[in-house]
Scaffold this motif. Structure first.
Motif, PDB file in Angstrom:
ATOM      1  N   ASP A 122       0.828  -1.215   0.000  1.00  0.00           N
ATOM      2  CA  ASP A 122       0.000   0.000   0.000  1.00  0.00           C
ATOM      3  C   ASP A 122       0.856   1.257   0.000  1.00  0.00           C
ATOM      4  N   ASP A 123       2.101   1.139  -0.470  1.00  0.00           N
ATOM      5  CA  ASP A 123       3.013   2.276  -0.500  1.00  0.00           C
ATOM      6  C   ASP A 123       2.451   3.386  -1.387  1.00  0.00           C
ATOM      7  N   MET A 124       2.841   4.607  -1.103  1.00  0.00           N
ATOM      8  CA  MET A 124       2.325   5.739  -1.875  1.00  0.00           C
ATOM      9  C   MET A 124       2.907   5.792  -3.291  1.00  0.00           C
ATOM     10  N   THR A 125       4.044   5.117  -3.532  1.00  0.00           N
ATOM     11  CA  THR A 125       4.688   5.120  -4.852  1.00  0.00           C
ATOM     12  C   THR A 125       4.332   3.851  -5.604  1.00  0.00           C
ATOM     13  N   ASP A 126       3.905   3.995  -6.860  1.00  0.00           N
ATOM     14  CA  ASP A 126       3.385   2.837  -7.590  1.00  0.00           C
ATOM     15  C   ASP A 126       4.438   1.772  -7.866  1.00  0.00           C
ATOM     16  N   TYR A 127       5.677   2.185  -8.198  1.00  0.00           N
ATOM     17  CA  TYR A 127       6.668   1.155  -8.508  1.00  0.00           C
ATOM     18  C   TYR A 127       7.182   0.453  -7.248  1.00  0.00           C
ATOM     19  N   VAL A 128       7.025   1.070  -6.084  1.00  0.00           N
ATOM     20  CA  VAL A 128       7.326   0.359  -4.838  1.00  0.00           C
ATOM     21  C   VAL A 128       6.285  -0.730  -4.613  1.00  0.00           C
ATOM     22  N   ARG A 129       5.020  -0.410  -4.905  1.00  0.00           N
ATOM     23  CA  ARG A 129       3.968  -1.427  -4.823  1.00  0.00           C
ATOM     24  C   ARG A 129       4.260  -2.558  -5.812  1.00  0.00           C
ATOM     25  N   GLN A 130       4.776  -2.189  -6.987  1.00  0.00           N
ATOM     26  CA  GLN A 130       5.155  -3.213  -7.975  1.00  0.00           C
ATOM     27  C   GLN A 130       6.219  -4.146  -7.414  1.00  0.00           C
ATOM     28  N   GLY A 131       7.257  -3.572  -6.801  1.00  0.00           N
ATOM     29  CA  GLY A 131       8.325  -4.384  -6.214  1.00  0.00           C
ATOM     30  C   GLY A 131       7.829  -5.256  -5.086  1.00  0.00           C
ATOM     31  N   ALA A 132       6.917  -4.716  -4.261  1.00  0.00           N
ATOM     32  CA  ALA A 132       6.363  -5.496  -3.149  1.00  0.00           C
ATOM     33  C   ALA A 132       5.549  -6.670  -3.670  1.00  0.00           C
ATOM     34  N   LEU A 133       4.806  -6.458  -4.740  1.00  0.00           N
ATOM     35  CA  LEU A 133       4.004  -7.542  -5.326  1.00  0.00           C
ATOM     36  C   LEU A 133       4.911  -8.637  -5.882  1.00  0.00           C
ATOM     37  N   MET A 134       5.943  -8.250  -6.638  1.00  0.00           N
ATOM     38  CA  MET A 134       6.839  -9.251  -7.232  1.00  0.00           C
ATOM     39  C   MET A 134       7.668  -9.955  -6.159  1.00  0.00           C
ATOM     40  N   GLY A 135       8.109  -9.197  -5.145  1.00  0.00           N
ATOM     41  CA  GLY A 135       8.867  -9.813  -4.059  1.00  0.00           C
ATOM     42  C   GLY A 135       8.038 -10.826  -3.295  1.00  0.00           C
ATOM     43  N   THR A 136       6.783 -10.488  -3.016  1.00  0.00           N
ATOM     44  CA  THR A 136       5.891 -11.415  -2.318  1.00  0.00           C
ATOM     45  C   THR A 136       5.617 -12.645  -3.170  1.00  0.00           C
ATOM     46  N   ALA A 137       5.444 -12.433  -4.485  1.00  0.00           N
ATOM     47  CA  ALA A 137       5.210 -13.564  -5.390  1.00  0.00           C
ATOM     48  C   ALA A 137       6.398 -14.528  -5.384  1.00  0.00           C
ATOM     49  N   MET A 138       7.608 -13.992  -5.321  1.00  0.00           N
ATOM     50  CA  MET A 138       8.796 -14.851  -5.256  1.00  0.00           C
ATOM     51  C   MET A 138       8.792 -15.696  -3.982  1.00  0.00           C
ATOM     52  N   ILE A 139       8.447 -15.074  -2.868  1.00  0.00           N
ATOM     53  CA  ILE A 139       8.437 -15.809  -1.594  1.00  0.00           C
ATOM     54  C   ILE A 139       7.393 -16.928  -1.626  1.00  0.00           C
TER      55      ILE A 139
END
Length: 957
Positions: A664-681
């Motif tokens: 839920d970060d205010m920056t869209d590409y940080v949300r992108q990184g969080a989504l991909m990082g979680t998907a990897m885990i």
């Protein structure tokens, strides 16, 4: 009589009186004072510290008795120890003599700290650095430690001291009389604890020399591993030849498969070149004829659990929300997600079914879409040319056009991706390399086609260090085309990966050093940022695994004024120290992450941590925990990705909790990184409430109207990442034997460059490792009777459930009755009332037939009973994994061999995953043997190439 307790407390102890006696001229008083100070120094050191000059003066006064001088030195030494000055404490401890300082007293923190300080000082002396303690005293102490440990039978302690002190001769003495088990412990200790590569190579050579004196059957496994660590292919080949020509042939075959697991194709081919052509067909089949690649391809094809509804639902969601340029970005992301879902499975039926949808790709997106076929058919070398024929450039077409060529360039890139997988046929790879090189030489005028050709050449010639190919790529670089030059720079790095070309200790010729120097000069002179980035990443790949040999190159790049070169320096550091856990590398990366003025450099530094620390993944979340709260969004993005890479496939709840707020970060590409990082885990994790909620969140983000394009792109790519390779692939940077997987590290490093250039997304296929486990007999057939015991519930490692297609209801009824949710029975009665037509006075509907009501009730009861039964039936505490099957890294920890069954692993102590060579303990024939077949040999026939698609530009109105 009453007793009154005294409130007067005892006086606090003090050393003041004894310290005053040090000033007396009477030796008896001085001796008594020093004796008392020595007794109480551990509690009163803070007071005694005031008279340190007096104590040191007494210790150096040759006119005083030796006993008094030594006692004074002992007191001063302990005071310096408490003041955390170990070097001064060591100097005085050695003057105090053995009666006050026994280095063998390992239970004392004082002794332990001083021994460590002695080893540090001894290393500095060996490196010609000045220290406060005489060299002969240090050497005598270190040697005495080792000798005493050996005499007491503490050989592990002696080994540790020898490695810390970097004493090769003493190491030879310690290991000379040891058995194979201890020698195995010795080489593992060298790999895990010796930070200096130069000394580690010397120590491993000592271990190898000792192993050579042991019986070959007993020491073969350790010898092959050690010689591989020493990068000695000839010695590896000799060991394998001895095994393969004896009764231990099966062990030799197992070691051949283990050798392939590192992904270092150049080393494997060097080993194969030393093995005779005749009489060793099976070994050559493994090492150079592509059998491991065929096996991986067969498993990924036949055992794919990819969910076809994922792409169907994703396509539908995108079509409902498509608009303009946003649609093209998300369409491309969906194409890449398709390739991730089906990596290596050869299943491109979705593309065949939806060719009109694929035609939406244009220009570079068309290049990328064509190249994605190389990801889907990764490793399918026998059908590569046939599959890509509709897209490949025409032969003999003369001068290449300067426009277009997107499909042609993408197909050359795809050809490289297909052949870059480790374990593929060397002959086929060489054949494709020559084909792509031909197009590389003739396509300079078309930057799109030359871009694809350059990447294809780099992938097919990875690690070959072929000077002729390097010169061809340098010619393309000299054209000063931004797009072509970037690919040429990266490909030069791929061809020279891990060679350390240009470094002081490089074994390559002077011509390679000149080539690297020219690359650095070119990066300083060109105005194209893409070319600079390509060269910077190429230099990073060249230094893979070089450790301190790369320090000069890395420092030169780190001090460059151009932020792109500093960006490359972070990846060079990550590649050079990949998997070492080097404190020096971690310190530099962390410092850069918080100090560099460039956002890109800081981002690269944080990502580099995941490479250096992949063998101790738990350290990454700890290190980046504060960085996740950084004000800089680039650092937050990189932190999310670093945690995902480090903890990939673990399902680690603490790491998931770290990334949850970033969704839920205010920056869209940080949300992108969080989504991909979680998907990897969550890769290869079984169904749970958390994973199901995350999967649903991904699709909900794609369908939300107000989500940004960057966030939607991250969600779409995450859908492919979490189920990559038909749910049979994992993100792993290390092999089963602890080696760095070169192909995986290179693939992941270049995949991360999609931030700057989206065709780099295809390198994801190189970063993946198929997680199949298959037991093979001596004829390379797999017995179906062989199985592995998994000490866990079946659901713990089961594939996630596939999506269910929603069926539309035939009749829609408006219900006005409010259903009760407080009791199950009441809800059921309410549904029956609806079916019976009891709606209210204003509703006028046809009542359902009695047969329909009974049928609905029966179905409902079956579903309820089934769910209830599933809840009540307890799962077994263990189960058997059939042959072949998927066994994940987490699952392998609770798996073990059943040593009572007919087929036994040739190495029963090895981890039960990967390729397992089996010995048959029975002389009876076994009818239940299966032979591996490639997808082209399957009953449904040959794989048909997908229909080509042509982009037609819209006509002006």
């Amino acid at each position: 009589m009453s007793v009154v307790a005294s409130n007067v407390s005892a006086p606090a102890p003090s050393a003041t009186g004894w310290m005053a006696l040090l000033q007396e001229d009477d030796l008896a008083l001085q001796t008594a004072a020093v004796s008392q100070l020595l007794t109480h120094v551990n509690t009163l050191w803070h007071q005694i510290a005031e008279c340190l000059p007096d104590l040191e003066s007494m210790a150096e006064n040759t006119e005083l008795p030796m006993e008094l001088r030594q006692a004074a030195a002992a007191v001063a030494s302990r005071v310096f120890f408490h003041l955390q000055e170990p070097q001064q404490a060591l100097r005085l401890a050695l003057e105090a003599g053995p009666q006050h300082f026994d280095p063998l007293e390992q239970h004392s923190p004082y002794v332990q700290r001083l021994v460590a300080a002695a080893l540090d000082s001894f290393l500095k002396v060996k490196q010609d650095e000045s220290v406060s303690v005489p060299k002969d005293q240090l050497q005598g102490m270190v040697y005495r430690l080792m000798d005493a440990s050996c005499q007491a039978g503490h050989f592990q302690h002696a080994l540790g001291i020898a490695l810390e002190a970097q004493e090769v001769e003493k190491l030879k003495e310690i290991l000379a009389s040891q058995d194979t088990a201890f020698l195995e412990y010795a080489w593992k200790t060298c790999v895990e604890n010796v930070t200096a590569k130069s000394f580690r190579q010397q120590a491993l050579q000592v271990v190898a020399d000792c192993l050579e004196k042991k019986p070959r059957t007993e020491a073969a496994y350790d010898l092959v591993v050690v010689y591989q660590l020493l990068n000695q292919p000839k010695a590896v080949a000799q060991t394998l030849v001895e095994l393969l020509g004896s009764d231990d042939k099966l062990l030799g075959l197992q070691l051949c498969f283990d050798l392939m697991d590192t992904g270092d194709q150049a080393f494997v081919e060097a080993v194969a070149a030393e093995i005779p052509q005749e009489g060793f067909d099976q070994a050559r089949k493994i090492l150079v004829d592509g059998f491991p690649g065929e096996m991986a391809l067969s498993f990924l094809h036949k055992h794919s659990h990819a969910d076809p509804l994922i792409m169907e639902n994703l396509k539908k969601a995108l079509e409902e929300r498509s608009s303009g340029s946003r649609s093209s970005v998300l369409h491309h992301a969906a194409v890449m997600t398709h390739s991730y879902l089906y990596t290596g499975t050869t299943n491109d039926s979705f593309l065949r079914k939806h060719l009109d949808w694929m035609k939406k790709a244009s220009n570079w997106a068309k290049f990328s879409a064509t190249a994605s076929l190389g990801v889907v058919h990764s490793g399918h070398i026998t059908e590569a040319m046939h599959l890509l024929q509709p897209y490949l450039p025409e032969e003999g077409q003369g001068e290449v056009s300067t426009a277009g060529g997107f499909a042609e360039g993408g197909s050359l890139y795809a050809l490289g991706l297909i052949h870059a997988q480790p374990g593929t046929s060397a002959a086929k790879r060489h054949e494709s390399l020559q084909y792509i090189r031909g197009h590389l030489r003739t396509s300079h005028a078309n930057e799109v086609q030359s871009h694809g050709a350059a990447l294809g050449v780099g992938l097919t010639a990875m690690g070959s260090a072929d000077l002729v190919i390097c010169k061809e790529l340098k010619e393309l670089l000299d054209t000063d085309s931004a797009v072509s030059g970037e690919a040429a720079g990266i490909s030069l790095g791929l061809v020279l990966v891990g060679t350390g070309a240009g470094n002081p200790n490089s074994k390559l010729s002077e011509e390679f050093s000149e080539l690297v120097a020219e690359l650095k000069n070119y990066a300083r002179e060109t105005q194209h940022e893409k070319i600079i980035r390509g060269i910077a990443m190429g230099l990073a790949l060249i230094n893979f695994g070089q450790e301190e040999n790369a320090d000069a190159c890395i420092e030169e790049m780190r001090s460059d004024r151009d932020p792109i070169m500093r960006y490359g320096a972070q990846y060079a550091l990550a590649m050079a120290y990949c998997g070492t856990g080097s404190n020096k590398a971690v310190r530099i990366l962390l410092h850069t992450a918080v100090s560099d003025v460039s956002d890109d450099v800081r981002m690269a530094a944080v990502l580099g941590l995941s490479f250096v620390l992949y063998k101790t993944p738990g350290r990454v979340p700890e290190l980046v925990k504060l960085l996740l709260e950084s004000f800089n969004p680039h650092v937050r993005y990189a932190s999310c990705m670093a945690v995902g890479i480090a903890m990939a496939g673990t399902g680690n709840p603490e790491s998931i909790a770290l990334l949850e707020p970033m969704l839920d970060d205010m920056t869209d590409y940080v949300r992108q990184g969080a989504l991909m990082g979680t998907a990897m885990i969550y890769m290869q994790c079984s169904d749970s409430k958390k994973t199901r909620a995350f999967r649903e969140k991904l699709f909900s983000i794609v369908g939300e109207k107000h989500q940004s394009t960057m966030t939607k792109m991250g969600a779409i790519m995450s859908i492919g990442i979490i189920d990559t390779g038909g749910r049979n692939c994992a993100l792993k940077l290390g092999s089963r034997l602890g080696f760095n997987k070169m192909t995986s590290a290179v693939g992941l490093c270049l995949w991360l460059q999609h931030w700057h250039w989206f065709p780099m997304m295809h390198f994801w296929s190189l970063a993946l490792t198929p997680t199949y486990t298959i037991g093979l007999n001596s004829n390379f057939q797999y017995p179906k009777k062989f199985s592995i015991v998994c000490k866990s519930k079946p659901s713990a490692f089961a594939y996630p459930k596939k999506m269910e297609e929603k069926k539309e209801e035939k009749k829609k009824r408006v219900e006005t009755v409010t259903l009760s949710t407080t009791a199950k029975e009441k809800a059921r009665l309410a549904r029956k009332r609806v079916k019976l037509g009891i709606y209210g006075e204003e509703m006028d509907v046809d009542a359902p037939k009695e047969e329909e009501i009974k049928e609905d009730d029966a179905k409902e009861e079956v579903v309820e009973n089934k769910a209830e039964a599933e809840r009540k039936v307890p799962q077994p505490s263990e189960f058997r994994v059939s042959n072949p099957s998927r066994i994940t890294a987490s699952q392998s920890l609770v798996c073990q061999y059943d040593l009572e069954q007919r087929y036994q692993p040739v190495r029963p102590t090895a981890t039960p995953m990967g390729v397992i060579i089996l010995k048959d303990t029975s002389t009876q024939e076994d009818d239940e043997l299966e032979t591996l077949r490639s997808p082209a040999d399957e009953p449904e026939g040959e794989t048909v190439p997908p229909e080509t698609f042509v982009w037609t530009p819209p006509q002006p109105k």
